[in-house]
Motif scaffolding. Sequence first.
Motif, PDB file in Angstrom:
ATOM      1  N   ASN A 136       0.824  -1.225   0.000  1.00 16.36           N
ATOM      2  CA  ASN A 136       0.000   0.000   0.000  1.00 16.36           C
ATOM      3  C   ASN A 136       0.858   1.274   0.000  1.00 16.36           C
ATOM      4  O   ASN A 136       0.339   2.371   0.171  1.00 16.36           O
ATOM      5  N   GLY A 137       2.161   1.112  -0.137  1.00 18.32           N
ATOM      6  CA  GLY A 137       3.047   2.278  -0.235  1.00 18.32           C
ATOM      7  C   GLY A 137       3.595   2.761   1.095  1.00 18.32           C
ATOM      8  O   GLY A 137       4.270   3.788   1.145  1.00 18.32           O
ATOM      9  N   HIS A 138       3.341   2.019   2.195  1.00 17.47           N
ATOM     10  CA  HIS A 138       3.884   2.500   3.479  1.00 17.47           C
ATOM     11  C   HIS A 138       5.411   2.369   3.510  1.00 17.47           C
ATOM     12  O   HIS A 138       5.991   1.498   2.858  1.00 17.47           O
ATOM     13  N   ILE A 139       6.038   3.257   4.278  1.00 20.99           N
ATOM     14  CA  ILE A 139       7.468   3.136   4.588  1.00 20.99           C
ATOM     15  C   ILE A 139       7.592   3.254   6.104  1.00 20.99           C
ATOM     16  O   ILE A 139       6.935   4.089   6.718  1.00 20.99           O
ATOM     17  N   GLU A 204       2.813  -2.354  -7.953  1.00 19.00           N
ATOM     18  CA  GLU A 204       1.921  -1.184  -7.998  1.00 19.00           C
ATOM     19  C   GLU A 204       2.502  -0.031  -7.170  1.00 19.00           C
ATOM     20  O   GLU A 204       2.536   1.116  -7.617  1.00 19.00           O
ATOM     21  N   ALA A 205       2.943  -0.346  -5.965  1.00 23.47           N
ATOM     22  CA  ALA A 205       3.523   0.694  -5.093  1.00 23.47           C
ATOM     23  C   ALA A 205       4.792   1.269  -5.722  1.00 23.47           C
ATOM     24  O   ALA A 205       5.027   2.481  -5.671  1.00 23.47           O
ATOM     25  N   VAL A 206       5.594   0.407  -6.332  1.00 21.04           N
ATOM     26  CA  VAL A 206       6.836   0.870  -6.970  1.00 21.04           C
ATOM     27  C   VAL A 206       6.512   1.780  -8.147  1.00 21.04           C
ATOM     28  O   VAL A 206       7.187   2.789  -8.378  1.00 21.04           O
ATOM     29  N   LYS A 207       5.454   1.436  -8.872  1.00 25.18           N
ATOM     30  CA  LYS A 207       5.069   2.268 -10.030  1.00 25.18           C
ATOM     31  C   LYS A 207       4.780   3.712  -9.599  1.00 25.18           C
ATOM     32  O   LYS A 207       5.095   4.665 -10.316  1.00 25.18           O
ATOM     33  N   ALA A 208       4.213   3.868  -8.407  1.00 26.44           N
ATOM     34  CA  ALA A 208       3.872   5.213  -7.909  1.00 26.44           C
ATOM     35  C   ALA A 208       5.114   6.067  -7.636  1.00 26.44           C
ATOM     36  O   ALA A 208       5.005   7.274  -7.449  1.00 26.44           O
ATOM     37  N   LEU A 209       6.290   5.422  -7.620  1.00 24.94           N
ATOM     38  CA  LEU A 209       7.533   6.172  -7.362  1.00 24.94           C
ATOM     39  C   LEU A 209       8.072   6.815  -8.628  1.00 24.94           C
ATOM     40  O   LEU A 209       8.983   7.636  -8.592  1.00 24.94           O
ATOM     41  N   GLU A 210       7.493   6.410  -9.758  1.00 27.48           N
ATOM     42  CA  GLU A 210       8.069   6.791 -11.045  1.00 27.48           C
ATOM     43  C   GLU A 210       7.572   8.144 -11.557  1.00 27.48           C
ATOM     44  O   GLU A 210       8.304   8.868 -12.218  1.00 27.48           O
ATOM     45  N   ASP A 211       6.320   8.487 -11.250  1.00 24.12           N
ATOM     46  CA  ASP A 211       5.739   9.681 -11.872  1.00 24.12           C
ATOM     47  C   ASP A 211       6.073  10.955 -11.086  1.00 24.12           C
ATOM     48  O   ASP A 211       6.920  10.961 -10.195  1.00 24.12           O
ATOM     49  N   ASP A 212       5.354  12.012 -11.378  1.00 27.24           N
ATOM     50  CA  ASP A 212       5.681  13.338 -10.876  1.00 27.24           C
ATOM     51  C   ASP A 212       4.902  13.715  -9.610  1.00 27.24           C
ATOM     52  O   ASP A 212       4.996  14.836  -9.141  1.00 27.24           O
ATOM     53  N   PHE A 213       4.113  12.772  -9.065  1.00 25.30           N
ATOM     54  CA  PHE A 213       3.196  13.128  -7.977  1.00 25.30           C
ATOM     55  C   PHE A 213       3.699  12.662  -6.621  1.00 25.30           C
ATOM     56  O   PHE A 213       4.336  11.628  -6.514  1.00 25.30           O
ATOM     57  N   ILE A 214       3.372  13.456  -5.589  1.00 29.56           N
ATOM     58  CA  ILE A 214       3.578  12.976  -4.222  1.00 29.56           C
ATOM     59  C   ILE A 214       2.232  13.000  -3.508  1.00 29.56           C
ATOM     60  O   ILE A 214       1.397  13.874  -3.764  1.00 29.56           O
ATOM     61  N   SER A 215       2.019  12.003  -2.661  1.00 28.50           N
ATOM     62  CA  SER A 215       0.742  11.924  -1.956  1.00 28.50           C
ATOM     63  C   SER A 215       0.933  11.215  -0.627  1.00 28.50           C
ATOM     64  O   SER A 215       1.630  10.186  -0.563  1.00 28.50           O
ATOM     65  N   THR A 216       0.300  11.749   0.411  1.00 28.51           N
ATOM     66  CA  THR A 216       0.382  11.070   1.710  1.00 28.51           C
ATOM     67  C   THR A 216      -0.365   9.734   1.659  1.00 28.51           C
ATOM     68  O   THR A 216      -0.197   8.907   2.540  1.00 28.51           O
ATOM     69  N   GLU A 236      10.299  -8.571 -10.975  1.00 29.02           N
ATOM     70  CA  GLU A 236       8.859  -8.628 -10.678  1.00 29.02           C
ATOM     71  C   GLU A 236       8.381  -7.314 -10.062  1.00 29.02           C
ATOM     72  O   GLU A 236       7.339  -6.784 -10.446  1.00 29.02           O
ATOM     73  N   ALA A 237       9.145  -6.789  -9.109  1.00 28.59           N
ATOM     74  CA  ALA A 237       8.748  -5.520  -8.468  1.00 28.59           C
ATOM     75  C   ALA A 237       8.801  -4.366  -9.469  1.00 28.59           C
ATOM     76  O   ALA A 237       8.083  -3.375  -9.331  1.00 28.59           O
ATOM     77  N   ALA A 238       9.643  -4.518 -10.494  1.00 30.57           N
ATOM     78  CA  ALA A 238       9.812  -3.449 -11.495  1.00 30.57           C
ATOM     79  C   ALA A 238       8.865  -3.618 -12.674  1.00 30.57           C
ATOM     80  O   ALA A 238       8.877  -2.805 -13.600  1.00 30.57           O
ATOM     81  N   SER A 239       8.011  -4.651 -12.633  1.00 31.40           N
ATOM     82  CA  SER A 239       7.275  -5.048 -13.845  1.00 31.40           C
ATOM     83  C   SER A 239       6.300  -3.994 -14.368  1.00 31.40           C
ATOM     84  O   SER A 239       5.935  -4.022 -15.528  1.00 31.40           O
ATOM     85  N   LEU A 240       5.872  -3.044 -13.544  1.00 31.54           N
ATOM     86  CA  LEU A 240       4.918  -2.027 -14.033  1.00 31.54           C
ATOM     87  C   LEU A 240       5.597  -0.707 -14.382  1.00 31.54           C
ATOM     88  O   LEU A 240       4.942   0.254 -14.774  1.00 31.54           O
ATOM     89  N   LEU A 241       6.913  -0.661 -14.225  1.00 30.75           N
ATOM     90  CA  LEU A 241       7.629   0.582 -14.579  1.00 30.75           C
ATOM     91  C   LEU A 241       7.660   0.726 -16.100  1.00 30.75           C
ATOM     92  O   LEU A 241       7.740  -0.266 -16.819  1.00 30.75           O
ATOM     93  N   THR A 242       7.609   1.977 -16.569  1.00 28.78           N
ATOM     94  CA  THR A 242       7.606   2.153 -18.034  1.00 28.78           C
ATOM     95  C   THR A 242       9.036   2.195 -18.575  1.00 28.78           C
ATOM     96  O   THR A 242       9.961   2.534 -17.873  1.00 28.78           O
TER      97      THR A 242
END
Length: 242
Positions: A136-139, A204-216, A236-242
Motif C-alpha cells: 500500500n506504499g507504506h514506509i 503497484e507501489a513501486v510504479k507510484a515512485l516513477e511519476d511526478d506526484f507525491i501523496s500522503t 517482478e517488483a519493477a514489472s509495471l515501470l515504463t
Amino acid sequence: MKFKIFETYEEASAYSAELLAEVIRTKRDAVLGLATGSSPEGMYKEIIRRYEAGEIDFSQVKSINLDEYVGLTGDHDQSYRYFMDTHLFNHVNINKANTHVPQGVGQDLAALAKAYDELIENLGGIDVQVLGIGANGHIGFNEPEHELHLKTHVAELKPETIEANARFFESRDDVPTKAVTMGIGAILSAKKIILIASGESKAEAVKALEDDFISTHVPATLLKLHADVTVVLDKEAASLLT
Ligand code: F6R
C-alpha cells in the motif's frame, strides 16, 4: 530517484549490500537506519557473508531501526529487535549497545517515541536508511493517511498490513495492530536512502515512485523529495515501470 533493476532478488540483495558496505567503508562509525521484513533479508545475508570474508568491520558502526510492534518485547520471536539480532547483529562484530530498535512495550510510549527522535539527533543523524515498502506504499509504518507524522509515533496498522504480516504469526489474531515507527521526518533526514522491493505484490507501489506526484496516500512517494534515493528492485517488483 535512481532505479536499479535486477533479474533476481539475490542480485538485488547483493547490490544493496554493496551500497551499505560502501557507506561503512567511507565512514567507520556510520549510523545505519535499518528495516526488518522479507525485503532486506537477502541483503543482511550478503552483509554477513562479506563480514565473514573480512570485508566489513562493524566495530564502530551504530544502528537505528525504523519500527517495532506495540506489545512485543525484544525476546518475542516476531519482534523486530529479535529479527535484527537473529538476521544481522548476532553474526557481525557490532556492539549491541550501539544498536537501537524502538521499544514497543512501556508505560508511556509517547515519551519513548520522543526519546527515540532525540536519540537519532544525538547519534548525529542517519547516514543511510534502508527501507522496504508496503504493497500500500507504506514506509516504516507510516501508513497511507490524509496527514503523516514527521516524528516517531504509535501507528495503527492498516488491515492490509496486518494481513501481509500474518504470514509470520500463528494466526491473524496474534498480529499486533499497532507499531512504534519513525516518522517521515527522520526518514527524509537520512543522508542516503536505499529502498528494496521484491515480487509482484510490490509492483503497484513501486510504479507510484516513477511519476511526478507525491501523496500522503502513498507515503513512499514523499521519497521523491529526497536527493539521494536508490530503489533496488527485482524484475517482478519493477514489472509495471515504463
Ligand atoms: C519493516 C518496515 C516495513 C516493511 C514493509 C515491507 O521494518 O518498516 O515498512 O519494510 O512492510 O515488508 P516486507 O519486506 O516483509 O515485504
